[in-house]
Write a protein that holds these residues in place. Structure first.
Motif: not given
Length: 313
Positions: A133, A141, A178, A180, A211-212, A216-217, A222, A225, A227, A232
């Protein structure tokens, strides 16, 4: 605390695994132990070759090896004395508090599902990945490959499990979760994503921020994440490719250096009755070191016991 590592697993095993183990054990407390599982003569020879001598290292003989290309289920059933099945037996009997391997990913997943098994109440365990990040930390994730197709309730559980990991292991207070998607609005996306969004929206079990999108990854929107494993895995492999591209262009950047898979070490299987980490097949000694230390941190946090208590309430 005892952590077991598959000494024979990985493209560059046993050299990389033994060297990585030697690096990791230096960070262990005096009472900790590292169990190297593999062909004993080979392991002892490599320890001597790399001048590694530490009383905290133990060796457990496992005469068979599951190769990287073997069929996972067949290999687990036919090679019960290979390092991966032996490692899971130790974990199941609580003789070790964590097990990790850079070997056959499928065999590690099958071993986890059929040996220590899923925590009661968890619909489908998932594999967690990490993304650097912009704030200097890492986000989680989930899923990154174990479940290519998911139902809404599975995605919701990924949010719960990922949130607990972010809190207990990464030390993030009230992690932001969040979903995805291809747009921020709740009506966006497939029917699956719309249904999952509604499950998150009506609960107070996680800090759901909506939602992201793909943009935004890597920002701080978030911490977790959510998904399916197909999405992913694509995101994770794309992130890994950034580091390779920058390296090939001889560019050094502090932020993008953190995309190096070696810095993270591996991916935990979350939602099973034990602490399990899968390393990258091409793991170097540094990656093995970090894989072992990630397993150690998970064992220290007792995350799987927290999940067990949460899902059996």
């Amino acid at each position: 605390m005892k952590i077991a590592v598959d000494a024979m697993g990985g493209d560059f095993a046993p050299d990389a695994t033994i060297q990585g183990a030697g690096l990791a054990v230096k960070q262990f407390a005096e009472e900790d132990r590292l169990v190297l599982i593999g062909i004993e003569d080979v392991v002892r020879q490599k320890l001597e070759q790399f001048n590694i001598s530490d009383d905290r290292i133990e060796i457990l003989h496992a005469p068979d090896v599951i190769d990287m290309g073997e069929h996972p289920t067949r290999a687990i059933s036919q090679k019960q004395n290979a390092s991966i099945p032996v490692g899971f037996r130790l974990l199941k009997s609580r003789e070790v508090q964590g097990f990790c391997s850079a070997g056959n990913t499928g065999a590690m997943h099958v071993g986890a599902m059929f040996s220590i098994k899923a925590i009661e109440g968890v619909i489908r365990p998932g594999i967690a990945g990490f993304v650097p990040k912009e704030n200097g930390g890492f986000g989680i994730i989930m899923d990154v490959g174990a479940n290519a197709d998911c139902k809404p309730d599975v995605l919701f559980q990924f949010g719960e499990i990922g949130s607990m990991y972010a809190n207990r292991v990464l030390g993030i207070d009230e992690p932001k979760v969040g979903l995805m998607n291809l747009g921020e609005e709740e009506q966006k996306g497939t029917l699956l994503m719309q249904a999952a969004h509604q499950l998150f929206k009506i609960t107070n079990k996680v800090n759901f921020i909506g939602n992201i999108e793909g943009c935004d990854v890597f920002n701080d929107k978030a911490d977790v994440i959510v998904c399916d494993g197909f999405t992913g895995n694509v995101i994770l492999k794309l992130a890994e490719s950034f580091f390779d591209m920058i390296q090939s262009r001889k560019i050094r950047n502090e932020y993008f250096d953190r995309f190096n898979y070696e810095e993270i070490g591996g991916s935990p299987i979350l939602g099973v009755n034990g602490n399990v980490v899968i390393g990258h097949g091409k793991s170097s000694p540094k990656a093995i070191e970090n894989m072992i230390m990630l397993t150690h941190r998970m064992a220290e946090s007792n995350l799987y016991l927290t999940l067990k208590e949460y899902f059996t309430d």
